[in-house]
Scaffold this motif. Structure first.
Motif, PDB file in Angstrom:
ATOM      1  N   ASP A 604       0.826  -1.204   0.000  1.00  0.00           N
ATOM      2  CA  ASP A 604       0.000   0.000   0.000  1.00  0.00           C
ATOM      3  C   ASP A 604       0.866   1.264   0.000  1.00  0.00           C
ATOM      4  OD1 ASP A 604      -2.245   1.556  -0.072  1.00  0.00           O
ATOM      5  OD2 ASP A 604      -2.709   1.374   2.055  1.00  0.00           O
ATOM      6  N   THR A 680      -4.089  -6.478   4.723  1.00  0.00           N
ATOM      7  CA  THR A 680      -4.886  -5.305   4.325  1.00  0.00           C
ATOM      8  C   THR A 680      -4.102  -4.459   3.325  1.00  0.00           C
ATOM      9  OG1 THR A 680      -4.105  -4.034   6.224  1.00  0.00           O
ATOM     10  CG2 THR A 680      -6.207  -5.176   6.477  1.00  0.00           C
ATOM     11  N   LYS A 684      -5.114  -3.445  -0.487  1.00  0.00           N
ATOM     12  CA  LYS A 684      -5.128  -2.058  -0.964  1.00  0.00           C
ATOM     13  C   LYS A 684      -4.297  -1.934  -2.252  1.00  0.00           C
ATOM     14  CE  LYS A 684      -6.469   1.323   0.603  1.00  0.00           C
ATOM     15  NZ  LYS A 684      -5.845   2.157   1.651  1.00  0.00           N
ATOM     16  N   GLU A 715     -14.662 -14.296  10.869  1.00  0.00           N
ATOM     17  CA  GLU A 715     -15.352 -13.012  10.698  1.00  0.00           C
ATOM     18  C   GLU A 715     -14.394 -11.968  10.120  1.00  0.00           C
ATOM     19  OE1 GLU A 715     -18.951 -11.845  10.568  1.00  0.00           O
ATOM     20  OE2 GLU A 715     -18.487 -13.737  11.554  1.00  0.00           O
ATOM     21  N   HIS A 719     -14.529  -9.891   6.590  1.00  0.00           N
ATOM     22  CA  HIS A 719     -14.403  -8.437   6.446  1.00  0.00           C
ATOM     23  C   HIS A 719     -13.332  -8.081   5.424  1.00  0.00           C
ATOM     24  CE1 HIS A 719     -17.182  -7.679   9.575  1.00  0.00           C
ATOM     25  NE2 HIS A 719     -16.411  -8.049  10.581  1.00  0.00           N
ATOM     26  N   LEU A 720     -12.249  -8.822   5.461  1.00  0.00           N
ATOM     27  CA  LEU A 720     -11.150  -8.569   4.523  1.00  0.00           C
ATOM     28  C   LEU A 720     -11.647  -8.740   3.083  1.00  0.00           C
ATOM     29  CD1 LEU A 720      -7.948  -8.156   4.758  1.00  0.00           C
ATOM     30  CD2 LEU A 720      -7.834 -10.553   4.090  1.00  0.00           C
ATOM     31  N   ARG A 722     -14.833  -8.684   1.995  1.00  0.00           N
ATOM     32  CA  ARG A 722     -15.844  -7.670   1.666  1.00  0.00           C
ATOM     33  C   ARG A 722     -15.171  -6.342   1.325  1.00  0.00           C
ATOM     34  NH1 ARG A 722     -21.125  -9.412   0.578  1.00  0.00           N
ATOM     35  NH2 ARG A 722     -21.842 -10.813   2.223  1.00  0.00           N
ATOM     36  N   THR A 723     -14.115  -6.016   2.054  1.00  0.00           N
ATOM     37  CA  THR A 723     -13.444  -4.739   1.786  1.00  0.00           C
ATOM     38  C   THR A 723     -12.724  -4.787   0.444  1.00  0.00           C
ATOM     39  OG1 THR A 723     -13.146  -4.469   4.160  1.00  0.00           O
ATOM     40  CG2 THR A 723     -11.882  -2.999   2.738  1.00  0.00           C
ATOM     41  N   LEU A 727     -13.520  -2.418  -2.763  1.00  0.00           N
ATOM     42  CA  LEU A 727     -12.479  -1.671  -3.467  1.00  0.00           C
ATOM     43  C   LEU A 727     -12.387  -2.079  -4.939  1.00  0.00           C
ATOM     44  CD1 LEU A 727      -9.725  -1.804  -0.719  1.00  0.00           C
ATOM     45  CD2 LEU A 727     -10.691   0.291  -1.686  1.00  0.00           C
TER      46      LEU A 727
ATOM     47  N   GLN B   9      -1.108   6.974   7.763  1.00  0.00           N
ATOM     48  CA  GLN B   9      -1.032   5.508   7.821  1.00  0.00           C
ATOM     49  C   GLN B   9      -2.357   4.925   8.313  1.00  0.00           C
ATOM     50  OE1 GLN B   9       1.569   3.447   7.024  1.00  0.00           O
ATOM     51  NE2 GLN B   9       2.860   5.160   6.349  1.00  0.00           N
ATOM     52  N   ARG B  12      -5.258   4.881   5.765  1.00  0.00           N
ATOM     53  CA  ARG B  12      -5.213   3.926   4.661  1.00  0.00           C
ATOM     54  C   ARG B  12      -6.183   2.778   4.868  1.00  0.00           C
ATOM     55  NH1 ARG B  12       1.153   3.161   3.138  1.00  0.00           N
ATOM     56  NH2 ARG B  12       1.519   5.347   2.681  1.00  0.00           N
ATOM     57  N   ASP B  13      -6.491   2.483   6.116  1.00  0.00           N
ATOM     58  CA  ASP B  13      -7.323   1.313   6.389  1.00  0.00           C
ATOM     59  C   ASP B  13      -8.741   1.664   6.817  1.00  0.00           C
ATOM     60  OD1 ASP B  13      -5.390  -0.438   5.630  1.00  0.00           O
ATOM     61  OD2 ASP B  13      -4.607  -0.792   7.637  1.00  0.00           O
ATOM     62  N   LEU B  15     -11.467   1.912   5.228  1.00  0.00           N
ATOM     63  CA  LEU B  15     -12.511   1.047   4.665  1.00  0.00           C
ATOM     64  C   LEU B  15     -12.627  -0.252   5.448  1.00  0.00           C
ATOM     65  CD1 LEU B  15     -12.248   1.372   0.800  1.00  0.00           C
ATOM     66  CD2 LEU B  15     -14.224   1.859   2.229  1.00  0.00           C
ATOM     67  N   PHE B  16     -11.478  -0.754   5.912  1.00  0.00           N
ATOM     68  CA  PHE B  16     -11.520  -1.981   6.719  1.00  0.00           C
ATOM     69  C   PHE B  16     -12.221  -1.714   8.053  1.00  0.00           C
ATOM     70  CE2 PHE B  16      -7.869  -2.517   3.908  1.00  0.00           C
ATOM     71  CZ  PHE B  16      -8.112  -3.756   3.371  1.00  0.00           C
ATOM     72  N   GLN B  19     -15.960  -1.570   7.467  1.00  0.00           N
ATOM     73  CA  GLN B  19     -16.529  -2.890   7.206  1.00  0.00           C
ATOM     74  C   GLN B  19     -16.666  -3.701   8.488  1.00  0.00           C
ATOM     75  OE1 GLN B  19     -17.781  -4.681   4.601  1.00  0.00           O
ATOM     76  NE2 GLN B  19     -17.931  -6.448   5.977  1.00  0.00           N
ATOM     77  N   SER B  20     -15.626  -3.656   9.328  1.00  0.00           N
ATOM     78  CA  SER B  20     -15.606  -4.561  10.485  1.00  0.00           C
ATOM     79  C   SER B  20     -15.998  -3.844  11.773  1.00  0.00           C
ATOM     80  CB  SER B  20     -14.199  -5.144  10.639  1.00  0.00           C
ATOM     81  OG  SER B  20     -13.262  -4.099  10.894  1.00  0.00           O
TER      82      SER B  20
END
Lengths: 786, 192
Positions: A604, A680, A684, A715, A719-720, A722-723, A727, B9, B12-13, B15-16, B19-20
């Motif tokens: 990322d 993650t 990305k 779970e 989520h990973l 779905r994200t 994206l 930093q 960046r996450d 969206l995660f 979601q969770s």
């Protein structure tokens, strides 16, 4: 809990090692030896198909509920000498090689030596293809710049829609009769050739009906002497089923499965099509039968499951036809890519998950076979329970099902001009490439080795491994004063190879159209009947041709290292870089360390990821939308099967620090070990390329099993996924095994025969995939945390 | 390192997190060892509507503590042992400040984390005392962290010594601990 029957049939399917059967090759040879050669090519090929089905052995195994084998018995694998006639040396290699061996008996060798080889010499498609290509093409092919799918196997990649569940083959015959009546011999120059194609279709459909009738007779014969009353009634039912389908539309769940299976056997008998054949969205097609049979108590849920399990075993009984040389290197697996889809959305655009979807997931879980390959289509409209059920299977570590983004797939289809209805009825086929089921010829033609093209660029067109001019002169890189100049030189080389590949793809398409029509397959795909056109000749409604890009991680990291070390940080000169590559980093430890320390794709970080996007855009611009010879267009997809191993062998040291011969990165996954910021960040990075402009991308992730043991772990994985899909990711798959287990399996293969891992778009037995690929899977980053 | 660099930093996450229903956890070491920086980070996270958690031993100067509490969504708060004497012996400091700070936290914003270490706090007596103490703060969420030796290799590499003097608890010890905490009306979880 598997029934005793299923346990036994499954055991037989797993323990029987694949072997070569000369049956099909011999029957085909007999046919052509006596063929006067006056009829048109499609009609002749249809008559050959008929001859094979009339004379091949009938195999009805003890306890089977779904019947029909491609060879004379389970795992008896035919060859297709009209496409690739194996030499005696090939047969030796096949029977003795370490991975994906096929036993070859002395008897089979004798038939090849005395009959098959003498007849087919200089008559095969393989020879026609190699006769048609230029010296430049051959140099690039030999150097490992690209591969050629059609040199041993026919274009295929066909997936069926729901038509055979509503129409029997006799109903299709009526459509053919209509098309014949509508032919305009006065104004259409091709009317006669269309007539020949349509007549060939009629011959093949009757051939399949008669083949089914042979099974019906065999079942009735066995029923007469059967002592066990339960088996006797089963055999009587098999007799009834096989007399009904495929001539007429199925009425029950059992008939629907048997209908598909006869059609499947027909397709894989006609040609050794790439990505055998595939029922597509099985839960959607079979659900009406399932529901009605349960409601009318014709069938119990358990029996439905048993029928599906018998069907699973049938697919597992048919290994991919034997491949040799580069074709084997690029796809070294018994897996024949019959990819069953579960879930997604309906043609009306609503949640498609039904009770049968869950039953099929149970079957996948219980059967644990490498074939069929299975996937779920996951839409934002599907609930978490569905995803969780699938992940509980993933957790058990056998690499299936893979997970596709149904919503992004819709966008991909629509961008390529499919109608909304056709898009919704479609999905991933084979490995990860999407197809409008029942309506598209979607042909993968070969892999393109991006890192090799960079290597050639850095050597001004020369392949340093042979010293030959394989590419074009694109400039001496030591004279380049900016990073952009390297990218431009790379683009010129890439364009040269894409053009070369497309030119000969087009020629090979014509060879197949002329010499290898597939009237039986054509019968099943819209709009071949209406157009009077063959599957290989623009008959389908959609015709897409793919060239699969390979090594995105490797090439991105290589460019990033050049930019970082040579142009931005000035830690080395271009000369020093080229020197260390030429030396394969021997005595260049410090230079290599600088290159390894440069930014890498998968973290990322835009420094590297933006290069991935640039290379992607470049490839897209050079390929997408160009016309093929069938009224369709070229498209791109990013997947490797096993070619990243072979391409790794053909590619010298690369600027990302990879040594000569080591595997390339797979699909759009980061280079092995390059992603250090966790899953993650990988997700990305992988979503920075525009998946909507592809027909498929492949992202491999490996997790240690303990990560997924808890409900919370599942779970988090959900989520990973779905994200990633939010994206815009196309596909993700998981290997869930620890490196220690894999190393043990490598040392004691006998103890781990049943260990299945996700390789690349498919699952395979770990012990069957060869040491190098085993090592590669072990070295893929094992993420300890989700 | 500035807060905007860290924020970049973190963002960046997002969206995660969405979601969770997750967010960012400030951990350590001890995040409260840098109270001003932590405070600024928590504030920018709040501005960006990012859920925040602080994983702390609670051993921090009180002057910053209240402000940090105001802009933190959740505390993962270590209570190792009730007895101040044992606390001093094992950690080198008194637990008085830790317990005072705990008073400043709204009970629904706290998950108390208890490392379960045989020979230190695993006896029924110690655990009952601890459970009573936790209940008196009206905190109900408790996570039991059974001691493990997963860090031994790392400790060797870092300090070139075998620093671990403890052993991991047996399943019986863990079950006993859970039962004691439950008996005191707490809702204990294992690990996390």
């Amino acid at each position: 809990m598997l029934s005793e029957r299923v346990r036994r049939l499954r055991e037989q399917s797993i323990t029987t090692r694949p072997y070569i059967s000369a049956e099909r090759a011999e029957l085909l040879t007999d046919f052509y030896m006596n063929e006067p050669g006056i009829q048109s090519v499609p009609v002749t090929r249809a008559l050959a198909f008929k001859y094979i089905l009339e004379n091949k052995a009938i195999y009805l195994g003890d306890g089977e509920l779904i019947v029909g084998e491609r060879g004379p018995a389970p795992k008896a694998t035919p060859t297709y000498p009209e496409l690739c006639c194996h030499t005696l040396e090939d047969l030796e290699v096949l029977s003795s090689r370490e991975k994906t061996p096929f036993h070859v008996s002395e008897d089979v060798k004798r038939v090849f030596r005395e009959k098959i080889i003498p007849f087919w010499n200089q008559k095969t498609m393989r020879e026609r293809v190699f006769c048609a290509v230029s010296a430049q093409w051959k140099r690039a092919f030999d150097a490992g710049v690209f591969t050629e799918f059609m040199e041993q196997r026919a274009p295929g990649h066909a997936i069926l829609d729901d038509k055979i569940y509503h129409k029997g083959l006799l109903a299709l015959e009526e459509e053919i009769e209509d098309a014949l009546r509508n032919l305009d011999y006065y104004n259409d120059d091709d009317a006669y050739w269309k007539e020949q194609e349509l007549r060939a279709m009629v011959i093949t459909l009757h051939a399949l009906i008669e083949f089914a009738e042979r099974y019906a007779r065999e079942a009735r014969r066995l029923a007469e002497t059967e002592k066990n009353p339960q088996r006797k009634s089963e055999l009587e039912m098999i007799g009834k089923v096989c007399s009904h389908v495929p001539a007429l539309a199925p009425r029950t769940f059992w008939e629907a499965l048997q209908m598909y299976w006869f059609v499947h056997v027909g397709v894989i008998t006609e040609l050794n099509v790439w990505d055998s054949f595939n029922p597509g969205r099985l839960d959607q097609h079979l659900y009406p039968f399932y529901k009605e049979d349960l409601e009318t108590t014709v069938m119990t849920e358990n029996f439905a499951k048993e029928l599906l399990q018998c069907f699973w075993i049938k697919i597992n009984n048919q290994p991919a036809p034997p491949k040799v040389e580069i074709t084997e290197e690029q796809s070294g697996t018994y897996q024949d890519f019959s990819l069953i889809n579960v879930g997604g959305i309906t043609e009306d655009g609503v949640d498609a998950v039904n009770e049968l979807s869950y039953v099929i997931l149970d079957v996948i879980d219980e059967m644990r076979l490498i074939q069929p390959s299975t996937c779920i289509q996951l839409s934002a409209k599907n609930d978490q329970r569905f995803l969780r059920r699938a992940l509980h299977i993933v957790k058990s570590g056998f690499g299936q099902p893979s997970i596709f983004n149904a919503d992004v797939i819709q966008q991909e289809f629509l961008r390529m001009g499919k109608s909304v209805e056709d898009a919704r009825a479609g999905g991933p086929s084979g490995c990860v490439t999407i197809s409008a089921f029942g309506k598209e010829s979607c042909i993968l033609t070969g892999y393109m080795n991006w890192p090799k093209i960079l290597e050639i660029t850095l050597n001004d067109g020369i392949d340093p491994i042979t010293g030959d001019l394989v590419g074009i002169r694109s400039g001496d890189p030591t004279q380049f004063t900016s990073f952009e100049q390297i990218m431009k030189a790379f683009r010129n080389q890439l364009k040269y190879f894409v053009d070369l590949k497309i030119k000969y793809n087009n020629i090979i398409e014509r060879l197949y159209a002329k010499w290898m029509p597939a009237p039986f397959l054509s019968l099943l795909i819209d709009d071949c009947i209406q157009k009077g056109g063959d599957y290989h000749d623009g008959g389908p409604r959609y015709n897409s041709t793919y060239i699969q890009g390979v090594g995105m991680g490797t090439v991105t990291d290589s460019f990033a290292a050049i930019r970082y070390c040579v142009f931005d940080e000035n830690s080395m000169t271009m000369q020093e870089l080229l020197h260390s590559l030429a030396r394969n980093f021997e005595e260049c430890t410090r230079a290599r360390q600088s290159l390894v320390d440069a930014p890498k794709y998968g973290n990322d970080e835009d420094y590297a990821d933006s290069i991935a996007r640039d290379v992607f855009d470049m490839y897209f611009d050079l390929v997408d939308g160009r016309p093929n010879t069938k009224g369709g267009e070229y498209r791109i997809n990013l997947l490797p099967t096993t070619v990243h191993i072979y391409f790794g062998q053909t590619t010298g040291a690369t600027p990302n620090g990879r040594r000569r011969g080591e595997p390339l990165s797979d699909g759009i996954s980061p280079s092995q070990g390059a992603d250090l910021n966790g899953p993650t960040a990988v997700i990305k990075s992988a979503s920075k390329i525009d998946h909507v402009r592809t027909g498929g991308t492949l992202l491999n992730q490996k997790f240690l099993p303990h990560v997924l043991q808890s409900t919370a772990g599942i779970e988090k994985l959900a989520h990973l996924i779905r994200t990633y899909f939010a994206l815009g990711g196309h596909h993700i798959q998981f290997n869930v095994v620890d490196a220690e287990t894999l190393r043990k399996a490598q040392q004691n293969p006998e103890m781990y025969r049943d260990l299945i891992v996700r390789v690349a778009g498919y699952s395979d037995y770990f012990v069957d995939i060869g040491k190098e690929l085993q090592d590669e899977i072990i070295s893929r980053t094992a993420h300890g945390v989700v | 390192m500035t807060e905007s660099h860290v924020l970049e930093q973190i963002r960046r996450d997002t969206l995660f997190y969405d979601q969770s229903h997750g967010g960012v956890t400030f951990s350590g070491g001890e995040p409260l060892a840098q109270p001003e920086f932590l405070y600024r980070l928590l504030k920018v996270c709040k501005e960006h509507e990012i859920h925040t958690a602080v994983d702390t031993s609670g051993y921090a100067p009180q002057e910053y503590f209240q402000e940090i509490v105001n802009c933190t969504d959740l505390f993962l708060y270590d209570i190792k042992v009730a007895s101040d004497e044992v606390h001093v012996r094992e950690t080198g400091v008194s637990n008085r400040i830790i317990l005072q700070n705990l008073k400043l936290l709204p009970p629904d914003k706290v998950i108390v984390r208890v490392p379960l270490i045989p020979g230190v706090n695993s006896s029924t007596e110690h655990l009952s005392e601890l459970a009573k103490l936790i209940s008196s703060y009206r905190v109900s969420q408790v996570t039991l962290l059974p001691y493990h030796r997963g860090g031994v290799e790392k400790a060797k590499r870092l300090f070139a010594t075998e620093s671990s003097v403890y052993t991991a608890p047996s399943p019986d010890i863990i079950q006993n601990a859970l039962a004691i905490l439950e008996d005191h009306g707490l809702n204990p979880q294992i690990g996390g």
